[in-house]
Design an enzyme around this catalytic site. Structure first.
Site, PDB file in Angstrom:
ATOM      1  CB  SER A 147     -20.970  -3.410  -5.783  1.00  0.00           C
ATOM      2  OG  SER A 147     -20.888  -4.373  -6.826  1.00  0.00           O
ATOM      3  CE1 TYR A 160     -16.245  -4.932  -3.913  1.00  0.00           C
ATOM      4  CE2 TYR A 160     -18.051  -5.893  -5.179  1.00  0.00           C
ATOM      5  CZ  TYR A 160     -17.202  -4.833  -4.912  1.00  0.00           C
ATOM      6  OH  TYR A 160     -17.306  -3.672  -5.637  1.00  0.00           O
TER       7      TYR A 160
HETATM    8  P1  NDP Z   1      -9.622   0.993  -7.422  1.00  0.00           P
HETATM    9  O1  NDP Z   1      -8.951  -0.244  -6.912  1.00  0.00           O
HETATM   10  O2  NDP Z   1      -9.319   1.476  -8.772  1.00  0.00           O
HETATM   11  O3  NDP Z   1      -9.408   2.182  -6.377  1.00  0.00           O
HETATM   12  C1  NDP Z   1      -9.699   1.962  -5.026  1.00  0.00           C
HETATM   13  C2  NDP Z   1      -9.332   3.162  -4.205  1.00  0.00           C
HETATM   14  O4  NDP Z   1      -9.623   2.854  -2.826  1.00  0.00           O
HETATM   15  C3  NDP Z   1      -7.859   3.503  -4.282  1.00  0.00           C
HETATM   16  O5  NDP Z   1      -7.668   4.891  -4.283  1.00  0.00           O
HETATM   17  C4  NDP Z   1      -7.302   2.878  -3.003  1.00  0.00           C
HETATM   18  O6  NDP Z   1      -6.142   3.577  -2.611  1.00  0.00           O
HETATM   19  C5  NDP Z   1      -8.472   3.119  -2.050  1.00  0.00           C
HETATM   20  N1  NDP Z   1      -8.418   2.254  -0.865  1.00  0.00           N
HETATM   21  C6  NDP Z   1      -8.335   0.900  -0.813  1.00  0.00           C
HETATM   22  N2  NDP Z   1      -8.241   0.495   0.468  1.00  0.00           N
HETATM   23  C7  NDP Z   1      -8.278   1.618   1.229  1.00  0.00           C
HETATM   24  C8  NDP Z   1      -8.198   1.881   2.624  1.00  0.00           C
HETATM   25  N3  NDP Z   1      -8.078   0.884   3.520  1.00  0.00           N
HETATM   26  N4  NDP Z   1      -8.249   3.162   3.053  1.00  0.00           N
HETATM   27  C9  NDP Z   1      -8.383   4.176   2.176  1.00  0.00           C
HETATM   28  N5  NDP Z   1      -8.458   4.010   0.856  1.00  0.00           N
HETATM   29  C10 NDP Z   1      -8.398   2.741   0.387  1.00  0.00           C
HETATM   30  O7  NDP Z   1     -11.211   0.680  -7.284  1.00  0.00           O
HETATM   31  P2  NDP Z   1     -12.451   1.269  -8.099  1.00  0.00           P
HETATM   32  O8  NDP Z   1     -12.222   2.689  -8.392  1.00  0.00           O
HETATM   33  O9  NDP Z   1     -12.796   0.336  -9.167  1.00  0.00           O
HETATM   34  O10 NDP Z   1     -13.593   1.104  -6.993  1.00  0.00           O
HETATM   35  C11 NDP Z   1     -14.016   2.175  -6.177  1.00  0.00           C
HETATM   36  C12 NDP Z   1     -15.246   1.723  -5.414  1.00  0.00           C
HETATM   37  O11 NDP Z   1     -16.259   1.368  -6.337  1.00  0.00           O
HETATM   38  C13 NDP Z   1     -15.020   0.508  -4.518  1.00  0.00           C
HETATM   39  O12 NDP Z   1     -15.753   0.638  -3.335  1.00  0.00           O
HETATM   40  C14 NDP Z   1     -15.555  -0.622  -5.361  1.00  0.00           C
HETATM   41  O13 NDP Z   1     -15.981  -1.708  -4.587  1.00  0.00           O
HETATM   42  C15 NDP Z   1     -16.724   0.063  -6.055  1.00  0.00           C
HETATM   43  N6  NDP Z   1     -17.143  -0.583  -7.281  1.00  0.00           N
HETATM   44  C16 NDP Z   1     -16.284  -0.682  -8.340  1.00  0.00           C
HETATM   45  C17 NDP Z   1     -16.698  -1.328  -9.493  1.00  0.00           C
HETATM   46  C18 NDP Z   1     -15.822  -1.463 -10.690  1.00  0.00           C
HETATM   47  O14 NDP Z   1     -16.196  -2.206 -11.609  1.00  0.00           O
HETATM   48  N7  NDP Z   1     -14.693  -0.791 -10.785  1.00  0.00           N
HETATM   49  C19 NDP Z   1     -18.034  -1.921  -9.591  1.00  0.00           C
HETATM   50  C20 NDP Z   1     -18.854  -1.725  -8.419  1.00  0.00           C
HETATM   51  C21 NDP Z   1     -18.415  -1.090  -7.311  1.00  0.00           C
HETATM   52  P3  NDP Z   1      -4.978   2.965  -1.675  1.00  0.00           P
HETATM   53  O15 NDP Z   1      -4.783   1.537  -2.096  1.00  0.00           O
HETATM   54  O16 NDP Z   1      -3.822   3.856  -1.931  1.00  0.00           O
HETATM   55  O17 NDP Z   1      -5.493   3.103  -0.263  1.00  0.00           O
END
Ligand code: NDP
Length: 255
Positions: A147, A160
């Protein structure tokens, strides 16, 4: 020599964690569009099943592996299950992540631990599990989703930011450790992208205005805008590129 092909990942097998929704789901789709067979992982199986059904409708094979990336055994099963089903593993996208915006004095250790466990331990566990196949094969691509908050200070994001800075340091270390095996380990560092992660923020007009003001492009990124960079790092184009972090954030940290 690298050439531009319509389905550059034909014959390849990829795992994407956190692929139930948001960026992970979009990147899993991009890898499948590029020809890869994709195993999608996250905790909620329903969202993964939907992805697999959508791919089946397009005549493509995909696999759903409900997995908590903080659980070492489950992560090993995810990787072993993918190789059992598809016979190989070429690409690992470590995307699962969670966020909290809690000022430090209010942040309880449990929340801190949960963020570090998901965002950093999860990356370590999945990379280690994938390495058991990639190292003997002397080939592989690991793409870690960091990020831009690893590179700037934003109040409330201590856990984070620390986790994502850890991901960048991990990326560099593994790049050097595994370069001798022909494995590229790189990272993408997105800025604000419109996903369920920040739906609450985007529902608040004042917070949305504040985010737009911080971004020279004056908008959130669209998940599909990560695809070209992901495909670069997941394919032959990154054969001589490792340990890098590409920032995609509408210019936010270029100020
Ligand atoms: P979302 O919250 O939309 O999706 C997150 C995904 O991660 C879900 O599928 C969730 O599924 C899964 N997840 C969460 N915890 C776990 C776990 N313990 N084991 C397995 N899967 C898990 O997030 P984003 O798509 O926005 O973010 C994706 C990545 O990109 C993250 O790492 C985030 O930090 C990074 N990011 C996002 C930004 C943004 O603006 N959106 C900016 C910068 C970085 P479930 O809960 O079912 O497990």
């Amino acid at each position: 020599m690298t050439t531009v092909r319509e389905r550059p990942l034909d014959g390849k097998v990829a795992i994407v964690t956190g692929a139930g929704r948001g960026l992970g789901r979009s990147m899993a789709g991009a890898l499948a569009d590029a020809g890869a067979r994709v195993c999608v992982a996250a905790r909620s199986g329903d969202e993964l099943d939907t992805f697999v059904r959508e791919q089946a409708d397009l005549g493509r094979e995909a696999l759903a592996c409900p997995t908590d990336v903080t659980d070492a055994e489950a992560v090993n099963r995810l990787v072993d299950g993918t190789v059992d089903a598809f016979g190989r593993l070429d690409v690992l996208v470590n995307n699962s992540g969670i966020v909290a915006t809690t000022p430090l004095l209010d942040q309880e250790p449990d929340e801190w631990d949960r963020i570090i466990a998901t965002n950093l331990r999860g990356v370590y566990l999945a990379t280690r599990a994938a390495g058991r196949y990639m190292v003997p094969a002397k080939s592989g691509k690991v793409v870690n989703i960091a990020s831009n908050h690893a590179m700037i200070g934003v109040p409330g994001f201590a856990a984070y930011a620390a986790s994502k800075a850890g991901v960048i340091a991990f990326t560099k270390t593994m790049a050097i450790e595994w370069a001798r095996y022909g494995i590229s380990v790189n990272a993408l560092a997105p800025g604000y992208f419109a996903t369920p992660l920040n739906a609450g923020l985007r529902a608040d007009p004042e917070l949305t205005r504040r985010v737009h003001r911080a971004i020279p492009a004056h908008r959130f990124g669209r998940p599909e805008e990560l695809a070209p960079w992901l495909l670069l790092l997941a394919g032959d184009a990154s054969d001589f590129m490792t340990g890098e972090t590409i920032v995609i954030d509408g210019g936010q940290i270029a100020r």
